[in-house]
Scaffold this motif. Structure first.
Motif, short mmCIF file in Angstrom:
data_model
loop_
_atom_site.label_atom_id
_atom_site.label_comp_id
_atom_site.label_asym_id
_atom_site.label_seq_id
_atom_site.Cartn_x
_atom_site.Cartn_y
_atom_site.Cartn_z
N GLU A 196 0.86 -1.18 0.00
CA GLU A 196 0.00 0.00 0.00
C GLU A 196 0.89 1.22 0.00
O GLU A 196 1.84 1.32 0.79
CB GLU A 196 -0.91 0.02 1.23
N VAL A 197 0.62 2.17 -0.89
CA VAL A 197 1.47 3.35 -1.04
C VAL A 197 0.62 4.61 -0.96
O VAL A 197 -0.52 4.65 -1.44
CB VAL A 197 2.25 3.30 -2.38
N SER A 198 1.19 5.62 -0.33
CA SER A 198 0.53 6.91 -0.20
C SER A 198 1.54 8.01 -0.52
O SER A 198 2.65 8.01 0.03
CB SER A 198 -0.01 7.10 1.22
N SER A 199 1.19 8.91 -1.43
CA SER A 199 2.04 10.04 -1.81
C SER A 199 1.29 11.33 -1.52
O SER A 199 0.20 11.56 -2.04
CB SER A 199 2.41 9.96 -3.29
N ILE A 200 1.88 12.17 -0.67
CA ILE A 200 1.22 13.39 -0.21
C ILE A 200 2.04 14.59 -0.65
O ILE A 200 3.24 14.67 -0.40
CB ILE A 200 1.07 13.40 1.33
N GLY A 201 1.40 15.53 -1.31
CA GLY A 201 2.06 16.75 -1.74
C GLY A 201 1.08 17.89 -1.86
O GLY A 201 -0.13 17.74 -1.59
N ASN A 202 1.61 19.05 -2.24
CA ASN A 202 0.77 20.24 -2.40
C ASN A 202 0.82 20.71 -3.83
O ASN A 202 1.86 20.65 -4.49
CB ASN A 202 1.26 21.37 -1.49
N THR A 203 -0.29 21.20 -4.31
CA THR A 203 -0.38 21.83 -5.62
C THR A 203 -0.92 23.23 -5.46
O THR A 203 -1.91 23.45 -4.74
CB THR A 203 -1.28 21.02 -6.57
N GLU A 204 -0.27 24.18 -6.12
CA GLU A 204 -0.70 25.57 -6.03
C GLU A 204 -1.20 26.04 -7.38
O GLU A 204 -0.49 25.96 -8.38
CB GLU A 204 0.46 26.46 -5.56
N VAL A 205 -2.42 26.53 -7.43
CA VAL A 205 -3.03 27.04 -8.64
C VAL A 205 -3.60 28.41 -8.35
O VAL A 205 -4.49 28.57 -7.49
CB VAL A 205 -4.13 26.10 -9.17
N ASN A 206 -3.05 29.43 -9.03
CA ASN A 206 -3.50 30.81 -8.83
C ASN A 206 -3.49 31.22 -7.36
O ASN A 206 -4.40 31.86 -6.85
CB ASN A 206 -4.91 30.99 -9.40
N GLY A 207 -2.43 30.81 -6.67
CA GLY A 207 -2.27 31.21 -5.29
C GLY A 207 -3.01 30.37 -4.28
O GLY A 207 -2.85 30.55 -3.07
N VAL A 208 -3.80 29.42 -4.75
CA VAL A 208 -4.56 28.55 -3.85
C VAL A 208 -3.82 27.22 -3.71
O VAL A 208 -3.54 26.54 -4.70
CB VAL A 208 -5.99 28.31 -4.37
N VAL A 209 -3.52 26.86 -2.47
CA VAL A 209 -2.76 25.65 -2.19
C VAL A 209 -3.71 24.55 -1.73
O VAL A 209 -4.56 24.78 -0.86
CB VAL A 209 -1.69 25.90 -1.11
N SER A 210 -3.58 23.41 -2.31
CA SER A 210 -4.40 22.27 -1.90
C SER A 210 -3.51 21.05 -1.71
O SER A 210 -2.55 20.84 -2.45
CB SER A 210 -5.48 21.97 -2.95
N LYS A 211 -3.81 20.27 -0.70
CA LYS A 211 -3.07 19.05 -0.42
C LYS A 211 -3.61 17.92 -1.28
O LYS A 211 -4.82 17.75 -1.41
CB LYS A 211 -3.16 18.68 1.06
N VAL A 212 -2.71 17.18 -1.85
CA VAL A 212 -3.08 16.07 -2.72
C VAL A 212 -2.52 14.79 -2.12
O VAL A 212 -1.32 14.69 -1.86
CB VAL A 212 -2.55 16.26 -4.16
N ASN A 213 -3.39 13.83 -1.87
CA ASN A 213 -2.97 12.54 -1.32
C ASN A 213 -3.37 11.45 -2.29
O ASN A 213 -4.56 11.13 -2.43
CB ASN A 213 -3.61 12.31 0.05
N ASN A 214 -2.38 10.93 -2.98
CA ASN A 214 -2.64 9.84 -3.93
C ASN A 214 -2.33 8.52 -3.25
O ASN A 214 -1.23 8.32 -2.72
CB ASN A 214 -1.76 10.00 -5.16
N LYS A 215 -3.30 7.61 -3.25
CA LYS A 215 -3.12 6.31 -2.63
C LYS A 215 -3.26 5.22 -3.68
O LYS A 215 -3.99 5.36 -4.67
CB LYS A 215 -4.16 6.09 -1.52
#
Length: 1023
Positions: free
Chosen positions: A664-683
């Motif tokens: 089982e794998v989990s990759s967590i990062g942030n993506t910024e679009v037009n100044g808005v930051v969102s956490k992305v967790n791909n499992k």
């Protein structure tokens, strides 16, 4: 890269046993009966062959003559002795290992998995662990069911001494000093030592071994680079048609655009880069092992490996930039025919390329190019690595043995970096944009023209300042701080933490009769983690004098750069006189350097304001706060179970079984679009069942036939799973984007070999192997469009390809006053097609010791050699020619209309893969004298490892080809008495060079690596 029969003839006459030295048991267990204190070259080779011969799977072993006396100082170079293994080097020091053409291998210590220092998955770097604390090296090529998964090429197991195997007290110390031919800091010290013993007590038998090593090393290489990707000068009769920014075709005005056009197309010079690559290593290692056996049926152990590594970079680059601005106005004085060969089934053809000439400023065409830049690249990798291993084994009954082990590996790596770039202001050419009084204006550029000369004949990339030119600066002018300005400062700091915690239980049940002699089964749980946080920023990327402080404002941190570039090959033409920011100070006190530069910028701004200039922005200081997309995390949890049956029937023996894994794998990062930051967790999750079979036929007492078949996987590197997007400031650098959907690579491997042990410490073997590799990791690139103006698009949507990078400060590809540009994008992909790889490995070892009565002193001679032939086929993911490469390949075919251009494409395939390689070692051991002489040869291979950060753009869109290369290493030692040994070793005795060509071997010479010779001398004392 074509195989020649003459090489085969050489290989049959020479094959290696230095490549044969490993523990019979799998990586999970070390036999108590193994002999550790082997003395002498011949004895160590005999021990190694015995281990290989008795093994129930295909392993190769290198056994130390004594603690700290492996055949080389560097572990990667130790492994180069093994059949089927080639290595790559950084500044001449072995850093990477390819097993049967693959970088996808794993590194263990005493069977426990190690972790890497960055985003890689293969384990410890070989330069981080001193050979002085390692007693033996084992390479598993054919896995058993109980072998931990994760390797496509092989598993490297580094072994330390087992305390309870000692038959006498171990006490040894070794003192050495190493000198490098291209460095100026003198002798670098090395120290290693070990102490160990065991004894009987009422509670049982107890033993320990502690070994330690401290080494310092300096390695330097000179790496000249010449780019000719944007250097096409079409012939005088060519109707060159470009599509303008509005989509309209425009015919080029040849007489004005290309006044030096000849009757033939040719390639001039696009860019010059002279790099001095310097690394200083300080390595501290401690290895401790404790064992306790309360009785004959039970044993407990604890191992600890601690490493502290500091790799310090103090490199310099001197650049001739903006050369293409006057490309069409400087006629070379000599040319050569460059045949690009074929690629992707397409014959690319030939073109003329400049080899000798000068690059003179033409102020009426471009008033500030070509220009001269001085770079100081200062950085470090500081790594703290720990590996702990606790466990035991219990002979429960006469038929059942159970073992359990808990291991924990971790690494914490800091990567500070501070790079500076200065522009040279040539007093002998005028600045542009001056007012009527000769003073600078807001449009005056912060660089101006410098003349260059080049001579690329004799397979040498030599260039320097043309001191015969009317525009040439003097040496004093080049070293005057007031003739330099600050162009940019790049700062970065990375923090990476890797971990691998594992628990395993293994059981063996021995059967009293029948073909099946025993059954092994086990389960392994492990959790790996990766955390990465980085910060980076740039001061400047200035383009105007009003923004660029003079070097006179920070002269206290400037020093002259290295002037010994010709020491490697005796070249006269080189860039030798220049100023750089003091790399020692930048490394030891980066805050002082940054504060000094900030103060210089403030003072310069004040001076400009006092002269009447106004600014709409504040002074740009370094921002050392991480961005929202600067970090990411990866976690994996894996459960693996296996069952394996071991068998023996008449002349047959071996094992078969299966290994099943679920991850089982989990990759967590942030993506910024037009100044808005969102956490992305791909499992995600995946599972694999890996069958494995090993069969050995002992045809006679001296001949063994081996067969192996099995499956394995290797997981994507952490960086390839990164869901955060990071934007750099270099207009030529591709933006790298992770792909969390990558699947593991899968390999199905087949081995068949025959071994003839025709005398003691002697063998002749030949083997065939094949691999079917699925889901190969390859790099996919999408190029950004380049308009007829030579600029790239600034539309954030990048309709012509690539990705918009808002952090770029354009230089040649856009308006320097406007930030943001479309750049190339790179990501990792799984190749949907299968790669088929196959090869033949041959080895030979023999000595004359049995003829002592007949030969006397001459009976001390011996030989080991090996040869590997391999090839691959398949794959479908293609590289394609970069925009400038497309221009060249179409011109060769007489196509000059951009609307009709065709790109060249070729399947990427396997990188760092040599089809042929061999090494041959002659040794002598007699009357206390031991000597080795080894020649290692590797055929050409494709790689992305280029000089000075060159990208695929500057290599016409394809990996470069490293030419065939051989290297000579030698060592001599003498036993003064039974306790004292003195010796000397030399690496790269003949100072062999590394040569790289663009597109194909021997096509367009792009890079050179001029490596040093390293000589180590010292003494070893056994108490």
């Amino acid at each position: 890269m074509q195989f020649k029969l003459s090489k085969l003839a050489v290989s049959v006459l020479s094959a290696s046993a230095l490549s044969m030295v490993a523990n019979v048991n799998a990586a999970q267990e070390i036999d108590e009966t193994e002999v550790i204190q082997v003395q002498g070259i011949r004895a160590s080779l005999t021990s190694a062959l015995n281990q290989k011969r008795d093994a129930n799977n295909l392993v190769e072993v290198i056994q130390s003559e004594d603690i700290g006396k492996l055949p080389d100082q560097n572990l990667a170079e130790v492994l180069e002795n093994i059949t089927g293994i080639q290595i790559t080097r950084t500044a001449g020091v072995g850093t990477g290992v390819q097993i049967r053409g693959s970088n996808r291998n794993i590194v263990q210590i005493n069977g426990a998995q190690t972790v890497g220092t960055g985003d890689g998955r293969t384990g410890m770097k070989f330069e981080d662990l001193s050979a002085g604390i390692i007693a033996g090296v084992e390479v598993t090529k054919a896995a058993q069911a109980k072998t931990t998964e994760g390797s496509i090429g092989g598993t490297v197991n580094l072994k330390t001494i087992r305390p309870l195997a000692l038959d006498e007290t171990l006490a040894t110390v070794r003192l050495q000093g190493e000198d490098s031919s291209l460095t100026t800091d003198g002798i670098m010290p090395r120290f290693s030592g070990a102490y160990g013993d065991n004894w009987e007590t009422e509670a049982g038998k107890f033993g320990f071994v502690v070994s330690a090593a401290l080494s310092r090393q300096e390695a330097t290489s000179f790496r000249p680079r010449v780019d000719r990707d944007g250097s096409l000068v079409e012939n005088v009769n060519a109707d060159v048609i470009r599509v303008d920014d509005d989509g309209n075709p425009q015919t080029e005005d040849q007489p004005n655009k290309r006044p030096i056009a000849q009757s033939f197309d040719f390639l001039g010079i696009q860019f010059l880069n002279q790099e001095t690559e310097n690394f200083e290593y300080e390595t501290k290692n401690v290895a401790a092992s404790f064992e306790f056996a309360p009785n004959d049926d039970m044993k407990f152990f604890f191992d600890a490996i601690l490493t502290d590594q500091e790799v310090r970079q103090e490199s310099t680059r001197v650049q001739g930039s903006g050369v293409s601005a006057v490309l069409n106005y400087n006629l070379p004085t000599a040319f050569e025919t460059v045949n690009f060969g074929s690629l992707g089934g397409q014959n690319l053809g030939s073109i003329q390329a400049a080899t000798v000439g000068t690059i003179q400023p033409n102020l009426s065409v471009d008033d500030d190019d070509p220009n001269l830049r001085f770079n100081s690249d200062t950085g470090a990798r500081v790594t703290d690595t720990k590996l702990f291993r606790l466990g035991g084994q219990w002979q429960v009954t006469a038929n059942l043995k159970v073992s359990a082990e808990l291991s924990s590996a971790s690494s914490d790596t800091q990567t500070p970096k501070l790079d500076t770039q200065l522009n040279f202001i040539n007093p002998n050419t005028p600045l542009d944009g001056l007012d009527a009084n000769g003073d600078i204006t807001s449009s005056t550029s912060n660089d101006n023209a410098v003349p260059f000369a080049y001579d690329l004949t004799g397979d040498q990339l030599a260039f320097g300042i043309d001191f015969d030119s009317q525009f040439a600066p003097t040496v004093n002018q080049l070293l005057d701080p007031s003739n330099t300005v600050l162009d940019q400062v790049d700062y970065s700091h990375g923090d990476t933490k890797n971990g691998d915690d594992a628990f395993r239980v293994d059981a063996s049940y021995y059967l009293d009769s029948g073909v099946i002699t025993s059954v092994d089964a086990g389960i392994r749980f492990n959790k790996v983690s990766h955390e990465s946080l980085s910060v980076s920023d740039r001061i400047g990327g200035f383009s105007k004098m009003i923004d660029s402080p003079s070097g006179s404002l920070f002269s206290d941190i400037l020093v002259a750069g290295p002037d010994n570039f010709g020491d490697a090959d005796g070249r006269e033409l080189a860039l030798r006189n220049y100023l750089i920011v003091d790399p020692e100070l930048a490394f030891n006190d980066p805050d002082q350097v940054i504060d000094t530069l900030h103060t210089a910028m403030d003072t310069h701004r004040t001076n400009m304001v006092n002269q009447g200039f106004s600014f709409s922005n504040d002074v740009d200081y370094l921002n050392r706060i991480p961005s929202s997309t600067a970090g990411f995390e990866v976690e994996e949890e894996t459960t693996a179970v296996y069952a394996q049956a071991n068998f023996e029937y008449e002349m047959l023996r071996g094992n078969f079984g299966i290994r099943h894994i679920e991850t089982e794998v989990s990759s967590i990062g942030n993506t910024e679009v037009n100044g808005v930051v969102s956490k992305v967790n791909n499992k995600g999750e995946y599972s694999y069942t890996l069958p494995r079979l090993n069969l050995i036929a002992d045809v006679t007492d001296d001949i063994a036939i081996r067969l192996g078949w099995g499956k394995d996987i290797t997981r994507p590197e952490y960086g390839n799973l990164n869901t955060s997007v990071s934007y750099g400031t270099n207009e030529n650098a591709s933006v790298e984007i992770g792909n969390p959907s990558l699947s593991p690579m899968e390999a199905t491997t087949f081995d068949l070999s025959a071994e003839w042990y025709f005398a003691e410490a002697a063998v002749l073997s030949i083997g065939y192997f094949s691999k079917d590799i699925e889901n190969l990791f390859v790099t996919g690139t999408e190029s950004a469009e380049v308009f007829a103006s030579g600029f790239r698009d600034t539309d954030p949507n990048c309709p012509g390809g690539g990705i918009y990078n808002p952090a770029v400060q354009p230089n040649q590809l856009g308006n320097p006053a406007q930030e943001g540009l479309c750049v190339d994008i790179e990501t990792s992909l799984n190749d949907p097609d299968t790669i088929t790889q196959s090869g033949i490995e041959m080895a030979f070892q023999y000595d004359l010791s049995s003829f002592e009565q007949e030969l006397g002193w001459a009976s001390g001679f011996g030989i080991q050699a090996n040869y590997t032939i391999q090839e691959y086929d398949g794959g479908s993911v293609e590289n394609e020619s970069a925009t400038r490469g497309t221009d060249i390949f179409n011109a060769i075919n007489g196509i000059y209309d951009e609307r009709n251009f065709q790109k060249v494409t070729a399947v990427q395939g396997l990188l760092d893969f040599s089809e042929n390689a061999y090494n041959i070692t002659g040794y002598y051991e007699k009357h206390g004298l031991s000597a080795r002489l080894r020649y290692t040869w590797r055929e050409a291979y494709r790689t992305d490892d280029t000089a000075a950060g060159a990208s695929r753009n500057s290599t016409l869109g394809f990996p470069v080809v490293v030419h065939d290369r051989g290297q000579v290493n030698a060592s001599v030692s003498y036993d003064v008495n039974e306790n004292l040994n003195v010796g000397i070793e030399a690496v790269n005795l003949t100072k062999s060079e590394i040569t790289q060509s663009c597109v194909n071997e021997g096509a367009l010479l792009c890079f050179q690596g001029l490596a040093d010779r390293r000589v180590t001398a010292g003494v070893t004392y056994k108490f």
